[in-house]
Design an enzyme around this catalytic site. Structure first.
Site, PDB file in Angstrom:
ATOM      1  N   GLY B 246     -22.454  27.100  18.515  1.00 21.62           N
ATOM      2  CA  GLY B 246     -21.344  26.004  18.767  1.00 21.62           C
ATOM      3  C   GLY B 246     -21.939  24.822  19.367  1.00 21.62           C
ATOM      4  O   GLY B 246     -22.930  24.426  19.482  1.00 21.62           O
ATOM      5  N   HIS B 247     -21.181  23.822  19.614  1.00 21.27           N
ATOM      6  CA  HIS B 247     -21.390  22.497  19.796  1.00 21.27           C
ATOM      7  C   HIS B 247     -22.038  22.431  21.135  1.00 21.27           C
ATOM      8  O   HIS B 247     -21.749  23.158  22.039  1.00 21.27           O
ATOM      9  CB  HIS B 247     -20.356  21.458  19.728  1.00 21.27           C
ATOM     10  CG  HIS B 247     -19.000  22.021  20.578  1.00 21.27           C
ATOM     11  ND1 HIS B 247     -17.841  21.196  20.460  1.00 21.27           N
ATOM     12  CD2 HIS B 247     -18.676  23.177  21.394  1.00 21.27           C
ATOM     13  CE1 HIS B 247     -16.846  21.684  21.040  1.00 21.27           C
ATOM     14  NE2 HIS B 247     -17.286  22.994  21.725  1.00 21.27           N
ATOM     15  N   ASN B 248     -23.126  21.682  21.264  1.00 18.68           N
ATOM     16  CA  ASN B 248     -23.841  21.192  22.276  1.00 18.68           C
ATOM     17  C   ASN B 248     -24.774  22.549  23.097  1.00 18.68           C
ATOM     18  O   ASN B 248     -25.105  22.143  24.158  1.00 18.68           O
ATOM     19  CB  ASN B 248     -22.710  20.656  23.426  1.00 18.68           C
ATOM     20  CG  ASN B 248     -22.114  19.528  23.206  1.00 18.68           C
ATOM     21  OD1 ASN B 248     -21.133  19.568  22.582  1.00 18.68           O
ATOM     22  ND2 ASN B 248     -22.772  18.430  23.429  1.00 18.68           N
TER      23      ASN B 248
END
Lengths: 334, 334, 334
Positions: B246-248
């Protein structure tokens, strides 16, 4: 904040108007970016949505802050602010103003293979090595990324963005303002076979996939066409990466399905449902409007009313888990 | 051993030197392949790493064996051998000598669509129907497979191999000596939406994905770009097929993530961690350096110290499982 | 029934002959489609397989019904019928007659990049932007979809359909009458690394993937090539979408693996096994012929005999789950 994307500066007053917030302070401030409170620079707009970040209000370098009237009243500073009951949604709108997604050049790339009977609105962009089949229709302002394969008789609405290397099988229908991420496959055959004396016989999958407006589909997600009848994804549904949606599912409007979830065939997911990441939903179930299935939860019975449902084994250090597992295997005898 | 790949013969002495092992026996033996002890032919090199295969030492047909000094001392035979404390790693190095991965011809295939502002080192290979966006940079010796889509402003290091049909979204950064397998998608939007009165509003995802050196990404794996800030995969991380990141997220150096795992947004995975196949890691968690999450384990709390953690329901014949499940549902009342 | 696919009308008598059913009634009736009992129109054929749909027999508008002699005997109506002991398999065969899958035009699309040493039977179709590597062989009547990448030395049998944007790595072998759905990746490297002082060293993956005849592979599924030796999928195996099959697995004939399942390396799945959706099978296990692993079940021990096996945490409303989970974590102490 430094970002990968080119920023479009906005005056604070204009931003307030577009996002529907009340301006307090100097509307002539020029905003050059969005950032979290604790990382915002002198030209950024920040927001306070989760109270646990309130501590950063005192020290933020942001030019302006989006926050609720209540948080604003409790904040001594005199910094410019935009007041709204839903700061996170307001931030989303502001960020869409500040970081408009770049558009590729309009027109059909010379390497694309577009069937002569396809109908493509003049302001569409079709990328390199894309293929558009016979009788496909692509609506105004839509973008077909490089390497996409749009099957015969596919209909795509207006202002939809299809990222590179998406496949849409023949006869599927995509709405307006949809976003399809790279690698997703819309309309492959559902998993339907009849068994005859141990041998599998394929059942033709002759339905379609229909995506209503404002649907977003994640990278490498797969949505199977219906066996008979259609698989339907209603408006504003958001589906993350690597999700599988089986044939003849109906996903209700405004539902959200997180990454790695698997939805078997003929499942009916209600409106506004949230399905957690890696949840697994068995076939032919119904999930009531507004229900939430926790991440990693396997679901094999229908859900009759809204609320959150969980079924996840609790984690432990491996040795303790082993001891418990022994007891659990004999739980009924116990 | 017959293999799909053309073998590059090596003299045993040269192999010993390259893999850093001590040669015992005839260094002039020519090695034509690598194989397990029990399947090796007269020109193959084999290895003994797991003691349970020791039984095959007596009967192996191998020309030479890689093994530890201790195993060697206990072995009566006088066959040629390469001594090393880590036979499995030595075998890996030997196999890389014997089976060098073939390289496609250098140069840009005439069907590729390469933007005029892209900078491509002269010894790069760009395959058929690949697309390279404006301002992309591709380092010396790297290979871009057929049908890849390399976005604008993407930077790829040197000696990186990108297999066919990979998509890298704009602005992402790939290190040196990385391997990206077919179908992986680097830098699609993270799953970020704000809810306003039941309606989802997209939050622009304006960060990047940054892969450090020596990273390998499996087929059809997806790694989302950061919402604000970057998603970072540190050096020598190995990620299997069909994994979602997922993002980050930040994945620490030398971590390994097995197939079908799902990592939610903003997870911090420590260095040298191992995440088992189909594990599911909840959002915003931290996992300490060196921790191991067992396969199929859902994790919803951070891990503070190294060690192995499990949370898997034990399997049973279906009838027994049903009885236990009834008890488990009422465990608290019990 | 209205469908996305063009129907091929059949006389009922001809259909009876092809599917091996006994005709009762007027063989001259022309059938224009297939549909469920309750949705069939006046020119459709319907079928009764699951007794729970028997209620629709009385009111169906279908022109004819496929059903068992026993169900037929209990049905008062005098409608045309096709009698067979396996109505679902008969329906599958009838639907394949009525809805023949359209074939693209024979020949190689001018945009395809086909190596000069590739051998392509004259009645093959190779789609736009496909790539066929050196020494590849494609058998009679097979279809290579748009954007596919067929590696060097790949062999594909006859009458196999490869949907758009599939990648087959070099040296893999695909049988006759297989179906490969879009985005699947056949033959990427298995997940094999040796650890040396914390650093991962890649182990060359020099085996192949071999698909026997009549195999179907779902969209975005990945099957890794063997490390040494091959990964083998035997005849008539059916694999759904987003499934991962690790290196050196053998999947026995007529097995079925549902969506999102993960099969680790060196697993031996017996003939006629059924692996449920999102099941996770640990490495080096054997599963006996005919065994069934329930959906969402993690399996870490071999299965010695046929039967159904389950290991799924039962779902509960979140609050109750929380209470039970506390007890479960302390089960051994209890």
């Amino acid at each position: 904040m430094d970002t990968a994307v080119v920023v479009q500066p906005w005056k604070l007053a204009a931003l307030a108007e577009v996002i529907g917030a009340t301006l307090e302070g100097d509307g002539n401030i020029e905003i050059h970016g969005a950032a979290p409170l604790d990382r915002a620079g002198a030209h950024d707009i920040a927001f306070l949505s989760d109270p646990k970040y309130r501590v950063h209000l005192e020290t933020t370098q942001a030019a302006a802050v989006i926050l609720s009237p209540k948080e604003s009243a409790a904040w001594a500073a005199t910094k410019a602010r935009l007041l709204t009951p839903n700061p996170y949604a307001a931030y989303a709108k502001a960020a869409n103003c500040l970081y408009p997604e770049p558009r590729p050049a309009t027109g059909v790339h010379p390497s694309a293979a577009v069937a002569t009977s396809a109908r493509i609105a003049p302001d569409v962009s079709v990328g390199a090595h894309a293929t558009v089949g016979e009788h496909a229709v692509i609506g105004a302002g839509s973008i077909i990324g490089a390497g996409c394969v749009i099957g015969e008789h596919v209909t795509i609405g207006s202002h939809t963005r299809i990222h590179p290397r998406v496949v849409i099988y023949p006869h599927c229908v995509i709405g307006d303002r949809c976003v399809l991420h790279s690698g997703c496959v819309i309309g492959a055959d559902g998993f339907g076979f009849a068994n005859e004396n141990g041998n599998w016989i394929k059942i033709p999958q002759i339905g379609r996939v229909v995506l209503h407006n404002d649907v977003e589909i994640g990278a490498n997600t797969t949505i199977d066409r219906g066996a008979l009848g259609d698989t339907i994804i209603e408006e504003n549904v958001k589906i993350d990466n690597l999700v599988q949606i089986g044939h003849n599912c109906v996903v209700g409007a405004h539902a959200a399905i997180a990454g790695c979830a698997g939805i078997s065939g003929s499942v009916n997911i209600g409106k506004h449902c949230r399905i957690g990441g890696a949840a697994m939903i068995g076939g032919h179930l119904s999930i009531a409007d507004g229900a939430v299935v926790a991440a990693a939860t396997p679901l094999f019975t229908s859900i009759e009313e809204a609320g959150m449902y969980s079924g996840v084994y609790p984690i432990l250090p491996h040795r303790q888990w082993q001891k418990n597992a022994v007891q659990l295997r004999g739980l009924d005898a116990l």
